[in-house]
Enzyme design. Structure first.
Site, PDB file in Angstrom:
ATOM      1  N   ASN A 120      42.155 -18.286  64.962  1.00  0.00           N
ATOM      2  CA  ASN A 120      42.368 -19.814  65.339  1.00  0.00           C
ATOM      3  C   ASN A 120      43.709 -20.153  65.815  1.00  0.00           C
ATOM      4  O   ASN A 120      43.536 -21.373  66.139  1.00  0.00           O
ATOM      5  CB  ASN A 120      42.135 -20.504  63.653  1.00  0.00           C
ATOM      6  N   ARG A 139      30.056 -31.256  62.857  1.00  0.00           N
ATOM      7  CA  ARG A 139      30.828 -30.955  63.762  1.00  0.00           C
ATOM      8  C   ARG A 139      30.739 -31.946  65.004  1.00  0.00           C
ATOM      9  O   ARG A 139      30.689 -31.642  66.263  1.00  0.00           O
ATOM     10  CB  ARG A 139      30.320 -29.260  64.398  1.00  0.00           C
ATOM     11  N   ARG A 177      32.962 -12.407  64.663  1.00  0.00           N
ATOM     12  CA  ARG A 177      33.280 -13.252  65.107  1.00  0.00           C
ATOM     13  C   ARG A 177      34.919 -13.692  64.765  1.00  0.00           C
ATOM     14  O   ARG A 177      35.667 -13.830  65.443  1.00  0.00           O
ATOM     15  CB  ARG A 177      32.671 -14.565  65.021  1.00  0.00           C
TER      16      ARG A 177
HETATM   17  C1  UD1 Z   1      39.164 -25.451  62.900  1.00  0.00           C
HETATM   18  C2  UD1 Z   1      39.032 -24.121  62.500  1.00  0.00           C
HETATM   19  C3  UD1 Z   1      38.048 -23.753  61.778  1.00  0.00           C
HETATM   20  C4  UD1 Z   1      38.262 -24.395  60.161  1.00  0.00           C
HETATM   21  C5  UD1 Z   1      38.603 -25.970  60.554  1.00  0.00           C
HETATM   22  C6  UD1 Z   1      39.344 -26.872  59.316  1.00  0.00           C
HETATM   23  C7  UD1 Z   1      39.262 -23.026  65.152  1.00  0.00           C
HETATM   24  C8  UD1 Z   1      38.764 -22.456  65.923  1.00  0.00           C
HETATM   25  N1  UD1 Z   1      38.565 -23.402  63.803  1.00  0.00           N
HETATM   26  O1  UD1 Z   1      38.042 -26.020  63.533  1.00  0.00           O
HETATM   27  O2  UD1 Z   1      37.906 -22.252  61.312  1.00  0.00           O
HETATM   28  O3  UD1 Z   1      37.300 -24.548  59.260  1.00  0.00           O
HETATM   29  O4  UD1 Z   1      39.723 -26.215  61.430  1.00  0.00           O
HETATM   30  O5  UD1 Z   1      40.508 -26.149  58.755  1.00  0.00           O
HETATM   31  O6  UD1 Z   1      40.782 -23.406  64.687  1.00  0.00           O
HETATM   32  N2  UD1 Z   1      35.730 -33.939  62.828  1.00  0.00           N
HETATM   33  C9  UD1 Z   1      35.234 -35.208  63.200  1.00  0.00           C
HETATM   34  N3  UD1 Z   1      35.516 -35.360  64.562  1.00  0.00           N
HETATM   35  C10 UD1 Z   1      36.102 -34.560  65.396  1.00  0.00           C
HETATM   36  C11 UD1 Z   1      36.368 -33.423  65.235  1.00  0.00           C
HETATM   37  C12 UD1 Z   1      36.305 -33.016  63.633  1.00  0.00           C
HETATM   38  O7  UD1 Z   1      34.721 -35.643  62.288  1.00  0.00           O
HETATM   39  O8  UD1 Z   1      36.166 -34.810  66.600  1.00  0.00           O
HETATM   40  C13 UD1 Z   1      35.488 -33.387  61.430  1.00  0.00           C
HETATM   41  C14 UD1 Z   1      34.511 -32.233  61.385  1.00  0.00           C
HETATM   42  O9  UD1 Z   1      33.151 -32.488  61.329  1.00  0.00           O
HETATM   43  C15 UD1 Z   1      35.131 -31.645  60.047  1.00  0.00           C
HETATM   44  C16 UD1 Z   1      36.458 -31.826  59.967  1.00  0.00           C
HETATM   45  O10 UD1 Z   1      36.669 -32.966  60.861  1.00  0.00           O
HETATM   46  O11 UD1 Z   1      34.335 -32.335  59.194  1.00  0.00           O
HETATM   47  C17 UD1 Z   1      37.458 -30.655  60.114  1.00  0.00           C
HETATM   48  O12 UD1 Z   1      37.166 -30.504  61.835  1.00  0.00           O
HETATM   49  P1  UD1 Z   1      38.487 -29.887  62.588  1.00  0.00           P
HETATM   50  O13 UD1 Z   1      39.688 -29.873  61.706  1.00  0.00           O
HETATM   51  O14 UD1 Z   1      38.392 -30.297  63.804  1.00  0.00           O
HETATM   52  O15 UD1 Z   1      38.191 -28.196  62.662  1.00  0.00           O
HETATM   53  P2  UD1 Z   1      37.837 -27.694  63.952  1.00  0.00           P
HETATM   54  O16 UD1 Z   1      39.137 -27.725  64.844  1.00  0.00           O
HETATM   55  O17 UD1 Z   1      36.507 -27.499  64.564  1.00  0.00           O
END
Ligand code: UD1
Length: 430
Positions: free
Chosen positions: A22, A121, A398
């Site tokens: 990550n 997501r 992965r």
């Molecule tokens: C990253 C990690 C993943 C981990 C997650 C939370 C990577 C490649 N992946 O995912 O393994 O589980 O952090 O620690 O680093 N959300 C929104 N709107 C957005 C973006 C996110 O509502 O625009 C919500 C998502 O639906 C989720 C939460 O925020 O419920 C966490 O998402 P986020 O922190 O963005 O995770 P990732 O970056 O996708």
């Protein structure tokens, strides 16, 4: 891929942790911000990283492996702004290219990203951040199109400390002259690792509690950077030691990044010893530790990416436990599979209630996400008989280079078969 786990063996010895997937993914994405050469060291050889490397190559980078974990990334041809659908859809982190490609090319197009099916997501916070920086964003037939109409620095408040949105804004703002401030950013070590790379590339970044300042510039330069250790893989091995029983030391990790897990293991009665770059865990296995309460939250809270493995552990704890998931709304698919192995789990919305059992029993289970795959493997370590884990889409690979092999080197007995049914039996399995 299929893992056959023969339960009942304790784990002893040492295991070293690779670089963090990550962290590597955004670091690789950030290389499109410069035409200079970037060298990344300690890059893990896992499926998601291979997909990101293929994405970089598809937009015009030449990615050369100097050693198995060291990559040189430099331009091969002019950057293009539309990576292929098939690759983008394999990996949610591919969306991190939207801002960087836009700021370099003036425009970028990306289909909605893929990844593990652990929740809705959305990407609204990424888009909000890019719009605040002056991007024009349109969705056209399942694609997001970002154009750099009039980019400018901005003050951006994130309603939720999204890891991806924080990284997207940081990378984009690094090439927009002036000061951008993100309030309520994600504070994860992987975000800070990206900040370190951007600083080496010439951006000014200052991190204070609750705020992240990015001083953007017109040109970023090449550099060399070492990816931080994978705290999720380190945590997975520690939980493996705790559940199976035995005495293992996880080396080449950052105990500071694992505080939420280490204090929880200690609270459950599991012996944990922290050293500078290693952690030792000593356990008597199922029934020797008590149940507890876990709440998966943004860093520095308990990591959602260790919640499934923790559910496997608490399935065989003494007494009852409660696990609340606040990050991903659908991250409980592993609960049904653990229940098939004899775990007593009741789900109510985003909360799981567990009654610890003394033994799990081996059966056929299937995997739908990388961490669920790790959790079921750990459960297999303490199941009576044989557990067959069917991982049709290679989710485990992965995020783990060789989970079965590493556990076998610690004393587990796991046979891994690839999709082609070719058996890869570790020499350590006897
Ligand atoms: C990253 C990690 C993943 C981990 C997650 C939370 C990577 C490649 N992946 O995912 O393994 O589980 O952090 O620690 O680093 N959300 C929104 N709107 C957005 C973006 C996110 O509502 O625009 C919500 C998502 O639906 C989720 C939460 O925020 O419920 C966490 O998402 P986020 O922190 O963005 O995770 P990732 O970056 O996708």
């Amino acid at each position: 891929m299929r893992l056959t786990v023969y339960g009942g063996r304790r784990l002893f010895g040492e295991v070293a942790v690779d670089g963090a997937k990550n962290a590597a993914l955004p670091l690789l994405a950030a290389t499109v911000l410069t035409d200079d050469e970037v060298i990344l060291e300690n890059v893990p050889d896992v499926g998601d990283v291979r997909t990101m490397i293929a994405l970089l190559e598809s937009v015009g980078k030449r990615v050369q492996a100097l050693e198995p974990d060291v990559y040189r990334i430099r331009p091969e041809r002019e950057l293009t702004s539309t990576p292929p659908d098939s690759l983008v859809r394999k990996l949610r982190a591919s969306f991190l290219l939207l801002g960087p490609l836009m700021v370099r090319r003036g425009v970028s197009h990306l289909p909605l990203p893929g990844g593990c099916p652990i929740g809705v997501r959305p990407v609204d916070l990424h888009l909000k951040g890019l719009k605040a920086l002056g991007a024009q964003i349109e969705s056209q037939g399942g694609f997001w199109c970002a154009s750099a109409a009039q980019l400018h620095p901005a003050e951006i408040h994130l309603d939720y400390p999204s890891v991806g949105a924080t990284e997207q804004i940081m990378m984009t703002a690094a090439l927009i002259p002036g000061r951008t401030v993100i309030s309520n950013p994600a504070q994860d070590p992987e975000v800070h690792d990206l900040a370190r790379l951007l600083i080496k590339m010439g951006a000014g970044i200052m991190i204070e509690p609750g705020r992240l300042h990015i001083e953007g510039t017109t040109r970023l330069q090449g550099t060399t950077h070492t990816v931080i250790p994978d705290r999720i893989n380190a945590g997975t091995f520690l939980i493996a030691g705790a559940i199976a029983g035995g005495d293992i030391t996880v080396r080449r990790c950052q105990p500071l990044h694992l505080e939420a897990l280490l204090s929880k293991l200690d609270e459950l009665g599991i012996t944990v010893q922290e050293h500078v770059e290693s952690v030792r865990v000593v356990s008597d296995g199922p029934g020797s530790f008590c149940g507890g309460r876990i709440e998966a939250r943004p860093y520095p809270g308990f990591p959602t990416d260790l919640q499934p493995q923790m559910m496997a552990l608490l399935s065989v704890a003494r007494g009852s436990s409660v696990i609340k998931e606040t990050v991903w709304e659908s991250r409980f698919a592993h609960a049904a599979e653990l229940a098939r192995m004899g775990a007593q789990i009741r789900l109510e919305g985003s909360t799981a209630f567990l009654e610890g059992v003394m033994r799990l029993s081996g059966t056929h289970v299937s995997v739908n996400d990388v961490r669920a795959g790790a959790a079921l493997t750990l459960a297999g370590l303490v199941a009576e008989g044989v557990t067959v884990i069917v991982d049709r889409d290679e989710h485990i690979r992965r995020g783990h280079r060789d989970l079965a092999g590493e556990l076998n080197r610690l004393g587990a007995a796991i046979i891994e078969e690839t999709s082609e049914e070719k058996e890869v039996v570790s020499s350590e399995v006897r």
